[in-house]
Design a protein around this motif. Structure first.
Motif, mmCIF file in Angstrom:
data_model
loop_
_atom_site.group_PDB
_atom_site.id
_atom_site.type_symbol
_atom_site.label_atom_id
_atom_site.label_comp_id
_atom_site.label_asym_id
_atom_site.label_seq_id
_atom_site.Cartn_x
_atom_site.Cartn_y
_atom_site.Cartn_z
ATOM 1 N N ILE A 422 0.859 -1.183 0.000
ATOM 2 C CA ILE A 422 0.000 0.000 0.000
ATOM 3 C C ILE A 422 0.892 1.229 0.000
ATOM 4 C CG2 ILE A 422 -1.668 1.375 1.304
ATOM 5 C CD1 ILE A 422 -2.909 -1.176 2.308
ATOM 6 N N LYS A 423 0.708 2.102 -0.999
ATOM 7 C CA LYS A 423 1.483 3.334 -1.094
ATOM 8 C C LYS A 423 0.541 4.523 -0.905
ATOM 9 C CE LYS A 423 4.845 1.494 -4.411
ATOM 10 N NZ LYS A 423 5.454 1.679 -5.752
ATOM 11 N N LYS A 424 0.973 5.440 -0.058
ATOM 12 C CA LYS A 424 0.121 6.602 0.205
ATOM 13 C C LYS A 424 0.998 7.851 0.310
ATOM 14 C CE LYS A 424 0.247 5.176 5.006
ATOM 15 N NZ LYS A 424 -0.501 4.676 6.169
ATOM 16 N N PRO A 425 0.405 9.014 0.075
ATOM 17 C CA PRO A 425 1.188 10.257 0.161
ATOM 18 C C PRO A 425 1.719 10.491 1.576
ATOM 19 C CG PRO A 425 -0.912 10.622 -0.955
ATOM 20 C CD PRO A 425 -0.974 9.255 -0.368
ATOM 21 N N GLN A 426 2.904 11.056 1.654
ATOM 22 C CA GLN A 426 3.516 11.375 2.951
ATOM 23 C C GLN A 426 3.063 12.776 3.367
ATOM 24 O OE1 GLN A 426 5.409 9.033 4.649
ATOM 25 N NE2 GLN A 426 4.636 7.778 2.939
ATOM 26 N N THR A 427 2.319 12.834 4.444
ATOM 27 C CA THR A 427 1.762 14.122 4.884
ATOM 28 C C THR A 427 1.975 14.325 6.391
ATOM 29 O OG1 THR A 427 -0.413 13.160 5.323
ATOM 30 C CG2 THR A 427 -0.022 14.023 3.101
ATOM 31 N N HIS A 428 1.960 15.591 6.786
ATOM 32 C CA HIS A 428 2.018 15.927 8.215
ATOM 33 C C HIS A 428 0.633 15.851 8.847
ATOM 34 C CE1 HIS A 428 6.229 17.121 8.349
ATOM 35 N NE2 HIS A 428 6.046 17.808 7.219
ATOM 36 N N THR A 429 -0.366 16.085 8.047
ATOM 37 C CA THR A 429 -1.751 16.064 8.553
ATOM 38 C C THR A 429 -2.521 14.952 7.867
ATOM 39 O OG1 THR A 429 -2.377 17.701 6.879
ATOM 40 C CG2 THR A 429 -1.765 18.525 9.066
ATOM 41 N N PRO A 430 -3.585 14.464 8.491
ATOM 42 C CA PRO A 430 -4.349 13.356 7.909
ATOM 43 C C PRO A 430 -4.967 13.725 6.549
ATOM 44 C CG PRO A 430 -4.925 13.684 10.217
ATOM 45 C CD PRO A 430 -4.103 14.854 9.815
ATOM 46 N N ILE A 431 -5.103 12.722 5.737
ATOM 47 C CA ILE A 431 -5.802 12.888 4.452
ATOM 48 C C ILE A 431 -7.257 12.502 4.687
ATOM 49 C CG2 ILE A 431 -5.949 12.156 2.039
ATOM 50 C CD1 ILE A 431 -2.969 11.394 2.243
ATOM 51 N N THR A 432 -8.140 13.476 4.497
ATOM 52 C CA THR A 432 -9.558 13.246 4.799
ATOM 53 C C THR A 432 -10.383 13.254 3.518
ATOM 54 O OG1 THR A 432 -9.248 14.374 6.920
ATOM 55 C CG2 THR A 432 -11.512 14.003 6.188
ATOM 56 N N LEU A 433 -11.091 12.158 3.286
ATOM 57 C CA LEU A 433 -11.978 12.046 2.136
ATOM 58 C C LEU A 433 -13.378 12.487 2.531
ATOM 59 C CD1 LEU A 433 -10.984 8.406 1.056
ATOM 60 C CD2 LEU A 433 -9.801 10.532 0.553
ATOM 61 N N TYR A 434 -14.236 12.637 1.516
ATOM 62 C CA TYR A 434 -15.645 12.928 1.784
ATOM 63 C C TYR A 434 -16.455 11.818 1.120
ATOM 64 C CZ TYR A 434 -20.129 15.352 2.102
ATOM 65 O OH TYR A 434 -21.424 15.677 2.401
ATOM 66 N N GLY A 435 -17.044 10.960 1.969
ATOM 67 C CA GLY A 435 -17.802 9.836 1.425
ATOM 68 C C GLY A 435 -18.442 9.039 2.543
ATOM 69 N N ASN A 436 -18.720 7.783 2.268
ATOM 70 C CA ASN A 436 -19.315 6.885 3.250
ATOM 71 C C ASN A 436 -18.301 5.789 3.547
ATOM 72 O OD1 ASN A 436 -20.891 4.217 3.876
ATOM 73 N ND2 ASN A 436 -22.332 5.866 4.352
ATOM 74 N N TYR A 437 -17.872 5.688 4.808
ATOM 75 C CA TYR A 437 -16.786 4.771 5.160
ATOM 76 C C TYR A 437 -17.106 3.332 4.761
ATOM 77 C CZ TYR A 437 -13.498 2.033 7.927
ATOM 78 O OH TYR A 437 -12.540 1.128 8.322
ATOM 79 N N GLN A 438 -18.267 2.825 5.147
ATOM 80 C CA GLN A 438 -18.606 1.422 4.884
ATOM 81 C C GLN A 438 -18.628 1.118 3.390
ATOM 82 O OE1 GLN A 438 -18.785 -1.097 6.909
ATOM 83 N NE2 GLN A 438 -18.474 0.147 8.750
ATOM 84 N N ARG A 439 -19.176 2.055 2.592
ATOM 85 C CA ARG A 439 -19.264 1.816 1.155
ATOM 86 C C ARG A 439 -17.906 1.961 0.473
ATOM 87 N NH1 ARG A 439 -23.438 -1.404 0.791
ATOM 88 N NH2 ARG A 439 -25.313 -0.493 1.708
ATOM 89 N N LEU A 440 -17.066 2.884 0.962
ATOM 90 C CA LEU A 440 -15.703 2.985 0.416
ATOM 91 C C LEU A 440 -14.915 1.718 0.713
ATOM 92 C CD1 LEU A 440 -14.791 6.698 1.271
ATOM 93 C CD2 LEU A 440 -15.002 5.710 -1.015
ATOM 94 N N LEU A 441 -15.085 1.190 1.944
ATOM 95 C CA LEU A 441 -14.415 -0.054 2.308
ATOM 96 C C LEU A 441 -14.924 -1.204 1.439
ATOM 97 C CD1 LEU A 441 -12.494 -1.593 4.173
ATOM 98 C CD2 LEU A 441 -14.391 -1.858 5.796
ATOM 99 N N GLN A 442 -16.248 -1.223 1.196
ATOM 100 C CA GLN A 442 -16.832 -2.276 0.351
ATOM 101 C C GLN A 442 -16.238 -2.228 -1.059
ATOM 102 O OE1 GLN A 442 -21.104 -2.112 0.100
ATOM 103 N NE2 GLN A 442 -21.215 -3.616 -1.545
ATOM 104 N N VAL A 443 -16.104 -1.018 -1.616
ATOM 105 C CA VAL A 443 -15.539 -0.869 -2.962
ATOM 106 C C VAL A 443 -14.098 -1.369 -2.986
ATOM 107 C CG1 VAL A 443 -14.803 0.808 -4.707
ATOM 108 C CG2 VAL A 443 -17.062 1.018 -3.640
ATOM 109 N N MET A 444 -13.311 -0.961 -2.007
ATOM 110 C CA MET A 444 -11.904 -1.347 -2.009
ATOM 111 C C MET A 444 -11.726 -2.842 -1.794
ATOM 112 S SD MET A 444 -9.699 1.743 -0.403
ATOM 113 C CE MET A 444 -8.286 0.982 -1.162
ATOM 114 N N LEU A 445 -12.518 -3.430 -0.907
ATOM 115 C CA LEU A 445 -12.437 -4.884 -0.703
ATOM 116 C C LEU A 445 -12.849 -5.628 -1.964
ATOM 117 C CD1 LEU A 445 -13.819 -5.271 2.931
ATOM 118 C CD2 LEU A 445 -11.438 -5.335 2.166
#
Length: 577
Positions: A422-445
């Motif tokens: 898993i590669k993700k951007p290196q940031t000092h602050t959290p990366i916050t999306l706007y969506g629905n957690y359960q459905r985003l997790l469902q899509v990624m799984l």
């Protein structure tokens, strides 16, 4: 066909002007039994009948009278309309008429010809004819004023009959241009399809004279030529005489729109290239009347085409659903049989020890989870199709989401001997999306699960990128998007089959269905969920055996503070452009 008579050629027939004409003696030399001249209102300007004395007709008394007084047709209004039509079209007409004079009736065969002046529109007609014999009368119903149809009416009827016999759009277009082009001896006749969203006018069919070059593959930019703009605004025909020939060498152009229920659906374009042409009123009227027929035919053929496509789509959907049900039945039965089988072994005391019994229970639990996932997919699709899936959107922490994905899927990848990163951007602050957690997790799984399922060597890489690009989503403005990619080194998909990947109930290869299982709903559901959250999903593969990458986007709640440009995967939209 009788030719129109000009004022010059009739100079021997009487004096020109608005005053009544007296017939000259040499009218007898024409050999016609009955000759008279009338103005556009039907007033007799001159009158000659070789049999006048026999029927006690005073020719001088008729001169200057109207068609409703002395020598009058039984149906004066119909006769008057015929005079007006002959003058407007500048084409002679042959007809049978019943006239009355005092108490006598005269069944006549007449030829009404326009008198053409040197300039302008004519306002007189020359009428010649004879009294019908009893034998001729037996073949004619005079009271209804039957007439031999003029050539343009015959042509119109002929073309209309051809068009009405088919519901094939291409046939309608081609028959229209061929018929008009040949009949009017045009350089070209073009049929152009039109819809309100049309940016360019595409030529659908062409009649082209052998002396001209075909322009069938060409397009008209309707904004480039004023007369095309005019033709698309007004319902009336547009007539153009080019001072210099256009790019298609047309010197004279006539454009007529086709309509159905007052909506324009096509254009008929007549072109003359060898010389300038003055389109006669009869020719314009012919094309207009034909355009009415063609507009209706186009609408009916288009509707029939849409119905055919809808029927084929319904049949295909029915076939796919049948295949889906057959596949789903098998998919549901497999884990259910696993649950029943392992529980049966335990109930029958087939486990040798507690360790084996625990193993049977774990397998039954895995089968139950698999069954639950299948049922959830079917229920999700049903909700989406019914429009009853409501998503509550809120800030989602990307780190939390990727950690959950790693916990669920990394063990599965390791079990198959695959690498998982898993590669993700290196940031000092959290990366916050706007969506629905359960459905985003469902899509990624879903996406990672597919990647693991179809990969046998190599591994899977999940990466996230930040794109600075202001977007408007769900009536809110966001500073950018997060693009998440799932790349694998698996079996890939052929370029031809990629378009079907997001269709419901579709599995691109029946043999793979048996080998890998699945209902074919994963990508379709993922696409609907991503779109509902304001993003889009795409699939990329160079072909079979070359792996695949699925990407999807989601709005970025706020731009994080990056650690360093070198180590981050920060992408500026301006650079992408």
């Amino acid at each position: 066909m009788k030719l129109p008579i000009s004022d010059d050629s009739c100079s021997s027939l009487g004096k020109q002007g608005n005053l009544p004409l007296s017939y000259p003696p040499n009218w007898e030399a024409l050999g016609a039994e009955l000759i008279f001249i009338q103005d556009h209102l039907g007033t007799y300007l001159n009158f000659y009948w070789s049999e006048a004395d026999k029927y006690h007709i005073n020719c001088q008394k008729i001169i200057g009278s109207s068609i409703e007084t002395e020598f009058a047709p039984v149906l004066p209004e119909v006769y008057q309309k015929r005079i007006q039509r002959v003058l407007a079209r500048r084409i002679p007409e042959q007809c049978y008429c019943l006239f009355r004079y005092q108490k006598q009736s005269f069944p006549l065969e007449l030829v009404i010809s326009p008198v053409l002046p040197r300039q302008g529109q004519g306002d007189k007609v020359l009428v010649m004819g004879h009294l019908l014999t009893e034998a001729e009368m037996s073949l004619t119903t005079l009271s209804s004023l039957p007439t031999y149809p003029d050539p343009y009416q015959q042509l119109l009827s002929k073309i209309a009959r051809k068009i009405r016999r088919t519901l094939d759009l291409e046939t309608i277009w081609q028959q229209t241009v061929d018929s008009i082009g040949q009949a009017l001896k045009l350089s070209r006749c073009l049929m152009i399809a039109y819809t309100p969203k049309t940016q360019q006018l595409e030529i659908k069919a062409e009649y082209c004279h052998p002396s001209c070059n075909s322009i069938l593959e060409s397009y008209f930019d309707w904004q480039a030529e004023p007369y095309w703009q005019q033709a698309l605004i007004q319902p009336e025909p547009v007539i153009v005489d080019q001072l210099t020939p256009d790019e298609f060498q047309a010197k004279s152009v006539l454009v007529v729109s086709t309509f159905y229920l007052e909506e324009r659906n096509g254009l008929i374009c007549l072109q003359q290239c060898q010389h300038h042409r003055s389109w006669s009123p009869a020719e314009i009227e012919l094309v207009q009347e034909l355009a009415d027929q063609v507009g209706t035919a186009i609408a009916h053929a288009t509707l029939y085409q849409e119905l055919e496509q809808a029927t084929h789509a319904a049949e295909e959907a029915s076939r796919l659903k049948s295949e889906f049900l057959a596949s789903t039945t098998h998919e549901l039965r497999t884990p259910l049989n696993g649950i029943i089988g392992f529980l049966k072994l335990i109930l029958d005391g087939m486990a040798d020890d507690s360790e084996e019994q625990q193993e049977f229970l774990e397998e039954a639990h895995k089968s139950a989870l698999h069954l639950l996932n299948l049922i959830n997919d079917i229920l999700d699709l049903a909700k989406i199709e019914a429009g009853k899936m409501v998503l509550e959107l809120e800030p989602v922490d990307l780190e939390e989401l990727l950690t959950a994905v790693n916990n669920f899927t990394a063990p599965q990848a390791e079990q198959k001997g695959l690498t998982f990163k898993i590669k993700k951007p290196q940031t000092h602050t959290p990366i916050t999306l706007y969506g629905n957690y359960q459905r985003l997790l469902q899509v990624m799984l879903n996406l990672v699960g597919n990647a693991i399922k179809f990969t046998h060597e190599g591994g899977i890489v999940v990466s996230a990128e930040i794109v600075k690009k202001k977007i408007l989503c769900h009536e809110q403005e966001f500073p950018g998007i997060v693009k998440i990619s799932v790349a694998d080194t698996g079996i890939g998909v052929s370029l031809e089959q990629q378009a079907k990947l997001f269709e419901k109930f579709v599995q691109i290869d029946g043999s793979r269905t048996k080998a890998y299982g699945g209902t074919g709903l994963g990508l379709a559901i993922s696409q609907k969920l991503v779109q509902a959250m304001g993003g889009q999903i795409d699939f990329y593969s160079m072909g079979e055996g070359l792996g695949a990458t699925v990407t999807f986007t989601t709005p970025l709640q706020e731009v994080p503070v990056m650690k360093t440009v070198a180590t981050s995967l920060m992408i500026d939209d301006d650079e992408n452009d």
